[in-house]
Write a protein that holds these residues in place. Structure first.
Motif, PDB file in Angstrom:
ATOM      1  N   GLY A 160     -14.561   5.528 -17.754  1.00  5.64           N
ATOM      2  CA  GLY A 160     -14.140   6.442 -16.715  1.00  5.64           C
ATOM      3  C   GLY A 160     -12.766   6.076 -16.199  1.00  5.64           C
ATOM      4  O   GLY A 160     -12.011   5.347 -16.837  1.00  5.64           O
ATOM      5  N   VAL A 161     -12.438   6.604 -15.030  1.00  5.42           N
ATOM      6  CA  VAL A 161     -11.130   6.364 -14.427  1.00  5.42           C
ATOM      7  C   VAL A 161     -11.318   5.708 -13.068  1.00  5.42           C
ATOM      8  O   VAL A 161     -12.187   6.105 -12.291  1.00  5.42           O
ATOM      9  N   GLY A 162     -10.521   4.678 -12.791  1.00  8.27           N
ATOM     10  CA  GLY A 162     -10.582   3.995 -11.507  1.00  8.27           C
ATOM     11  C   GLY A 162      -9.230   3.446 -11.129  1.00  8.27           C
ATOM     12  O   GLY A 162      -8.232   3.683 -11.810  1.00  8.27           O
ATOM     13  N   GLY A 163      -9.199   2.706 -10.053  1.00 10.28           N
ATOM     14  CA  GLY A 163      -7.947   2.109  -9.629  1.00 10.28           C
ATOM     15  C   GLY A 163      -7.993   1.667  -8.189  1.00 10.28           C
ATOM     16  O   GLY A 163      -9.077   1.498  -7.607  1.00 10.28           O
ATOM     17  N   SER A 164      -6.832   1.468  -7.612  1.00  7.30           N
ATOM     18  CA  SER A 164      -6.740   1.063  -6.215  1.00  7.30           C
ATOM     19  C   SER A 164      -5.352   1.366  -5.689  1.00  7.30           C
ATOM     20  O   SER A 164      -4.386   1.460  -6.462  1.00  7.30           O
ATOM     21  N   VAL A 165      -5.259   1.537  -4.383  1.00  9.10           N
ATOM     22  CA  VAL A 165      -3.975   1.671  -3.698  1.00  9.10           C
ATOM     23  C   VAL A 165      -4.003   0.733  -2.504  1.00  9.10           C
ATOM     24  O   VAL A 165      -5.070   0.460  -1.939  1.00  9.10           O
ATOM     25  N   GLY A 166      -2.853   0.203  -2.138  1.00 12.61           N
ATOM     26  CA  GLY A 166      -2.848  -0.732  -1.024  1.00 12.61           C
ATOM     27  C   GLY A 166      -1.450  -1.033  -0.542  1.00 12.61           C
ATOM     28  O   GLY A 166      -0.452  -0.538  -1.075  1.00 12.61           O
ATOM     29  N   ILE A 167      -1.399  -1.875   0.467  1.00 15.95           N
ATOM     30  CA  ILE A 167      -0.120  -2.268   1.039  1.00 15.95           C
ATOM     31  C   ILE A 167      -0.255  -3.650   1.659  1.00 15.95           C
ATOM     32  O   ILE A 167      -1.301  -4.000   2.210  1.00 15.95           O
ATOM     33  N   THR A 168       0.780  -4.453   1.508  1.00 18.48           N
ATOM     34  CA  THR A 168       0.906  -5.733   2.194  1.00 18.48           C
ATOM     35  C   THR A 168       2.116  -5.663   3.107  1.00 18.48           C
ATOM     36  O   THR A 168       3.199  -5.236   2.687  1.00 18.48           O
ATOM     37  N   GLY A 169       1.934  -6.055   4.346  1.00 13.75           N
ATOM     38  CA  GLY A 169       3.036  -6.033   5.293  1.00 13.75           C
ATOM     39  C   GLY A 169       2.982  -7.245   6.198  1.00 13.75           C
ATOM     40  O   GLY A 169       1.960  -7.925   6.298  1.00 13.75           O
ATOM     41  N   GLY A 170       4.088  -7.523   6.851  1.00 11.06           N
ATOM     42  CA  GLY A 170       4.105  -8.665   7.756  1.00 11.06           C
ATOM     43  C   GLY A 170       5.495  -8.994   8.229  1.00 11.06           C
ATOM     44  O   GLY A 170       6.394  -8.139   8.264  1.00 11.06           O
ATOM     45  N   GLN A 171       5.673 -10.244   8.583  1.00  8.99           N
ATOM     46  CA  GLN A 171       6.927 -10.688   9.168  1.00  8.99           C
ATOM     47  C   GLN A 171       8.066 -10.674   8.157  1.00  8.99           C
ATOM     48  O   GLN A 171       7.856 -10.494   6.965  1.00  8.99           O
ATOM     49  N   PHE A 172       9.279 -10.849   8.656  1.00 11.74           N
ATOM     50  CA  PHE A 172      10.515 -10.828   7.872  1.00 11.74           C
ATOM     51  C   PHE A 172      10.714  -9.461   7.212  1.00 11.74           C
ATOM     52  O   PHE A 172      11.280  -9.366   6.115  1.00 11.74           O
ATOM     53  N   GLY A 173      10.213  -8.413   7.874  1.00 14.31           N
ATOM     54  CA  GLY A 173      10.420  -7.055   7.383  1.00 14.31           C
ATOM     55  C   GLY A 173       9.707  -6.754   6.089  1.00 14.31           C
ATOM     56  O   GLY A 173      10.142  -5.879   5.324  1.00 14.31           O
ATOM     57  N   THR A 174       8.590  -7.423   5.809  1.00 11.58           N
ATOM     58  CA  THR A 174       7.898  -7.287   4.532  1.00 11.58           C
ATOM     59  C   THR A 174       7.073  -6.011   4.481  1.00 11.58           C
ATOM     60  O   THR A 174       6.213  -5.772   5.328  1.00 11.58           O
ATOM     61  N   VAL A 175       7.331  -5.189   3.471  1.00 11.60           N
ATOM     62  CA  VAL A 175       6.531  -4.005   3.161  1.00 11.60           C
ATOM     63  C   VAL A 175       6.353  -3.973   1.641  1.00 11.60           C
ATOM     64  O   VAL A 175       7.344  -3.976   0.909  1.00 11.60           O
ATOM     65  N   ASN A 176       5.094  -3.937   1.179  1.00  4.05           N
ATOM     66  CA  ASN A 176       4.817  -4.025  -0.256  1.00  4.05           C
ATOM     67  C   ASN A 176       3.663  -3.093  -0.636  1.00  4.05           C
ATOM     68  O   ASN A 176       2.529  -3.522  -0.810  1.00  4.05           O
ATOM     69  N   PRO A 177       3.933  -1.774  -0.770  1.00  2.00           N
ATOM     70  CA  PRO A 177       2.891  -0.866  -1.241  1.00  2.00           C
ATOM     71  C   PRO A 177       2.693  -0.989  -2.752  1.00  2.00           C
ATOM     72  O   PRO A 177       3.619  -1.360  -3.483  1.00  2.00           O
ATOM     73  N   ASN A 178       1.481  -0.669  -3.212  1.00  2.00           N
ATOM     74  CA  ASN A 178       1.186  -0.777  -4.632  1.00  2.00           C
ATOM     75  C   ASN A 178       0.133   0.235  -5.030  1.00  2.00           C
ATOM     76  O   ASN A 178      -0.633   0.731  -4.187  1.00  2.00           O
TER      77      ASN A 178
END
Length: 702
Positions: A160-178
Motif C-alpha cells: 500500500g501507500v504510507g508516509g509521514s509529515v512533520g516539523i522540527t523547530g526550536g532555538q537559533f531560528g530552527t525550522v525543519n519541515p519534512n
C-alpha cells in the motif's frame, strides 16, 4: 607494535561490538536461500555480496537513530559520531581512527562518490533503515576511501501507500519541515523523502557568544528510490538524491584590517558578507538479483557536486590582502559490478569491478594588491587575477576474494585488490587482504585482519595553483615544491575480541595500527573556506577502542572510549601553503596531525515506558584537537563534554497513524567549548561547539 603489545591485543582485543547493543554477526556462509518473500529474498542476495570478515563493524538501526535527542532530524554526521573511534571537527567533518575524512559512503551496496567537502550533509537520516560503520582491515571489496565505510540500508516500503509529515523547530531560528512517502503495489515499490532546514547556526560560531553574527543557512535535501520486480530473481531500481545548501560565513568582530583599500583604512569585521553554496546531485541505476546460485548487482551512476565561495571584496582585501571568488565543480561517472558465488558448503567466491571517470574544474577569480618582494602593500588599488584549472581523473579497480568456513569456529576471508588511478600521472597498486574470525565458544568472537590500502587523492579537493600569477602581490605564494597530491599507500593491522556477558551485556576491545607512506591530510589555506589536500612523506597511526553495550529490552545503553595517535613527517606536496619555518621543522620531525585527538568517548542511555513514552540521554567527550604550540600542532585544545537530553511520546490522535512528539535539550549544561582556535596546520579560523538549544519535533504518520 611491540611483541608484548601485539600478544596483549590478540588475547584481549576486539571485534568491538557494534554500538547500541547490536551483536557482531557471524560471517555469512554459503547457504541456499529459502522460498520467502521475493523482495526479502533479493535483499538477502544483495547482502551476501558484502563480507565483513576481519573488520570491525558497528550497527545503528532506525530505532537507535530515533532514540537520539533529535531523532530523524539528527544530521548524518552526528549519527556516525555515536560510534567508537569517530572524532568531531569543525564544519561537520568527521575523523575515524586518525584519518582526515577519507570516508566511503555506500547506499544499498552501491558506492556513492563523495561530494566536494563543505559545511552541509549530502544525505538525509530519514532515508536510513540501518547504518553500519565498517572500520579496520577491510576485505578486498572495499577500496579508494578506507578510513571507514558508512554502509546505509534504505527503508523498505510496505504494501500500500504510507508516509509521514512533520516539523522540527526550536532555538537559533530552527525550522525543519519534512515529508516522506513510500509504498508498494504489484511489482513496483518506491520511497521518497525531502526536507528543508533553516537556522542561524549554519557553521560553528567563531566566538563564545550565544548568538553568531551572519550565520544563517538554508538547506534542501531530497532522496528517492524506485524499484521494479522483473521476475522472482531480478530487480531493477533507480536511486537519486539532491542537495542544495546555502551558508553565510559567520563573522568574528573586533579584527584589525591589515591592508588599505583606495581611501578606506578601516572596516568593521562584524559587517563582512562572505557566503558559500554547495550543490550535489546523484542518480544510480542498478540491476540486482540471482543467476543460478550467483548473486549480483550491477550499477551505473552519475554524481555532480559544486561549491561556490563568494567573498566580501572590500572586507576580504583589507583583512587578508586577497578576495577569492572560488568555484569548484566535479562530475563523476561510475560503473560498479559485484558478484558472489557459493562453491560447495564452505566457500563463497566474491569478485567485482569498479570504474570512475571524474571531471573536476576549479576557478579562483581573485582581487589582490600589488606588493614588494617582502609582501608589503605598494598600492591601495586592487588587481584582478584569474587562476583556473581542469582535471580529468580515472579510477579502475578489480577484486577477487574467497570466504572459507572451516568447521563451526573458523572463517577466513582472503583476497587481492588491484587499483589504478590516473590524473596527473598513473599510480597503481596490488593490495592483498586477509581477515580471520574465530568463535571458540558461544558469545565470544575474535578477529584479526591485515589490509594493504591504496588511497588516491580526492579529485574534488585538488586545486593546482599557478604560483607565478601571484608573484608581486599580497597573495604571493612560495614556490617550495610539488603542488599536486599523491596517492597514499598503507599497511593496516587490526585485532580484537567481542564478548557476550549473559544475554544483555556485550563488551568489546579493538586495537589497530597503520604504517603509511605519503599520508594524506587536508587543510583550509587562504581566506576561502575550502579544503585542499596535501601529503606528508611518512605517517604512523595507532589506537585502541573499548565498547560496552547493554540491551535490557526497555532499557538500553552504550559506552565507547577510544585512544588514538596520528603523526606525520616531511611535507612533500602542497608546500606552498606552509611557512618556511614550519616546513623546515616538519622535514626532520614527526608532528601530530591537526585532527589527532588523543581520547574520545561517546555514550547514551534510553528507557521506554509501557505507555509509549521514552526518555534518553547521550554525550560526547573529546580531549581536544591539535593547535600550534612551540612546534606546529604541538599543543592541544581544551577537553570538552557535551550532554544531550530527550523525552518522546507517541499519541493516538487520529485514525490514520500515530503522532510522535519529541523534546530535545542539546548541550544541556550549556558548556562553552572550542573545537579550534584558528592555529594549527591548515586551520583557518576559531570554531566553538553548540550552545544550549531547545527543540521540539512533531511527526504525523499516515
Amino acid at each position: 607494535m611491540t611483541p608484548v603489545r601485539l600478544a596483549f591485543c590478540i588475547a584481549l582485543a576486539l571485534s568491538a561490538a557494534p554500538a547500541f547493543a547490536t551483536d557482531e554477526a557471524p560471517p555469512q556462509k554459503a547457504t541456499n536461500l529459502g522460498e520467502v518473500d521475493v523482495n526479502a529474498r533479493l535483499d538477502e542476495a544483495r547482502n551476501s555480496l558484502s563480507p565483513d570478515t576481519g573488520s570491525s563493524q558497528y550497527v545503528m538501526t532506525r530505532q537507535t537513530i530515533q532514540a537520539l535527542p533529535l531523532g530523524d532530524s539528527t544530521p548524518l554526521n552526528q549519527v556516525v559520531l555515536q560510534a567508537p573511534g569517530v572524532v568531531q571537527d569543525s564544519y561537520g567533518q568527521l575523523h575515524v581512527r586518525g584519518d582526515h575524512a577519507n570516508l566511503q559512503y555506500r547506499i544499498d551496496g552501491v558506492l556513492i562518490p563523495e561530494s566536494i567537502g563543505g559545511f552541509g550533509q549530502t544525505l538525509d537520516t530519514r532515508m536510513i533503515d540501518n547504518i553500519k560503520l565498517l572500520t579496520g582491515a577491510l576485505p578486498a571489496q572495499y577500496g579508494d576511501r578506507t578510513a571507514a565505510v558508512v554502509d546505509i540500508t534504505t527503508r523498505t516500503p510496505k504494501d500500500g501507500v504510507g508516509g509521514s509529515v512533520g516539523i522540527t523547530g526550536g532555538q537559533f531560528g530552527t525550522v525543519n519541515p519534512n515529508a516522506t512517502l513510500f509504498g508498494k503495489k504489484d511489482d513496483w515499490s518506491f520511497f521518497l523523502t525531502a526536507n528543508y532546514l533553516k537556522n542561524d547556526v549554519g557553521i560553528e560560531n567563531p566566538t563564545a557568544s550565544r548568538t553568531a553574527i551572519h550565520d544563517h543557512t538554508n538547506q534542501v535535501k531530497a532522496f528517492g528510490d524506485v524499484s521494479y520486480l522483473i521476475n522472482n530473481d531480478t530487480r531493477i531500481s533507480f536511486m537519486f538524491g539532491a542537495t542544495n545548501n546555502r551558508f553565510e560565513i559567520p563573522n568574528n568582530p573586533g579584527q584589525t584590517a591589515q591592508f588599505g583599500y583606495l581611501d578606506v583604512t578601516n572596516f568593521d569585521s562584524a559587517q563582512l558578507d562572505e557566503r558559500q553554496q554547495e550543490k550535489t546531485r546523484f542518480g544510480v541505476l542498478s540491476l540486482q538479483g540471482k543467476m543460478g546460485d550467483t548473486a549480483y548487482q550491477v550499477s551505473a551512476g552519475e554524481r555532480y557536486s559544486s561549491l561556490d565561495f563568494t567573498p566580501d571584496d572590500i572586507g576580504d582585501l583589507m583583512f587578508n590582502g586577497v578576495a577569492s571568488d572560488v568555484r569548484r565543480a566535479n562530475r563523476a561517472t561510475t560503473l560498479q559490478a559485484d558478484f558472489a558465488t557459493p562453491l560447495g558448503d564452505s566457500h563463497t567466491l566474491r569478485y567485482g569491478v569498479y570504474g570512475e571517470f571524474e571531471r573536476a574544474t576549479s576557478t579562483n577569480n581573485a582581487l589582490v594588491f600589488p606588493a614588494d618582494g617582502d609582501g608589503n602593500q605598494t598600492s591601495t588599488t586592487p588587481l584582478n587575477i584569474l587562476d583556473s584549472s581542469r582535471i580529468l581523473a580515472r579510477t579502475y579497480a578489480l577484486y577477487l576474494q574467497d570466504e572459507w568456513s572451516i568447521g563451526d569456529k573458523w572463517t577466513v576471508n582472503y583476497g587481492v585488490r588491484a587499483d589504478k588511478y590516473n590524473a596527473f600521472k598513473p599510480e597503481s597498486q596490488l593490495s592483498p587482504r586477509l581477515g580471520v574470525v574465530y568463535q571458540p565458544v558461544d558469545g565470544t568472537t575474535i578477529h584479526a585482519g591485515y589490509s594493504r590500502y591504496f588511497t588516491p587523492p580526492a579529485s574534488e579537493s585538488i586545486s593546482p595553483t599557478s604560483i607565478a600569477k601571484f608573484v608581486g602581490t599580497t597573495n604571493a605564494l612560495p614556490d617550495n615544491g610539488n603542488d599536486t597530491p599523491l596517492a597514499e599507500r598503507s599497511s593496516y593491522y587490526d585485532v580484537g575480541i567481542s564478548q557476550k556477558l549473559g544475554t544483555q551485556w556485550t563488551v568489546g576491545l579493538d586495537s589497530y595500527r597503520r604504517n603509511v607512506s605519503r599520508i594524506q591530510d587536508e587543510g583550509q589555506f587562504g581566506a576561502a573556506v575550502v579544503y585542499s589536500t596535501f601529503n606528508y612523506d611518512q605517517g604512523k597511526v595507532k589506537g585502541d577502542e573499548l565498547t560496552v553495550n547493554y540491551d535490557g529490552g526497555a532499557l538500553t545503553a552504550y559506552f565507547n572510549f577510544s585512544y588514538n595517535r596520528s603523526v606525520g613527517k616531511r611535507i612533500i606536496t602542497g608546500q606552498y601553503n606552509f611557512a618556511p619555518d614550519d616546513l623546515a621543522y616538519i622535514q626532520d620531525h614527526f608532528i601530530h596531525l591537526d585532527h589527532d585527538q588523543k581520547y574520545t568517548s561517546s555514550g547514551g542511555i534510553s528507557y521506554a515506558f509501557p505507555d509509549s513514552t521514552r526518555i534518553g540521554a547521550n554525550y560526547l567527550f573529546g580531549s581536544g584537537l591539535r593547535r600550534d604550540g612551540i612546534v606546529p600542532n604541538g599543543d592541544t585544545m581544551p577537553a570538552y563534554f557535551q550532554l544531550n537530553l530527550s523525552v518522546a511520546h507517541d499519541f493516538n490522535l487520529t485514525s490514520v497513524g500515530a503522532t510522535h512528539a519529541q523534546f530535545a535539550l542539546v548541550n544541556a549544561l550549556d558548556r562553552t567549548y572550542q573545537l579550534r582556535d584558528g592555529s594549527g596546520i591548515g586551520v583557518g579560523a576559531p570554531q566553538f561547539g553548540p550552545r544550549r538549544g531547545v527543540f521540539l519535533s512533531l511527526q504525523q504518520d499516515f
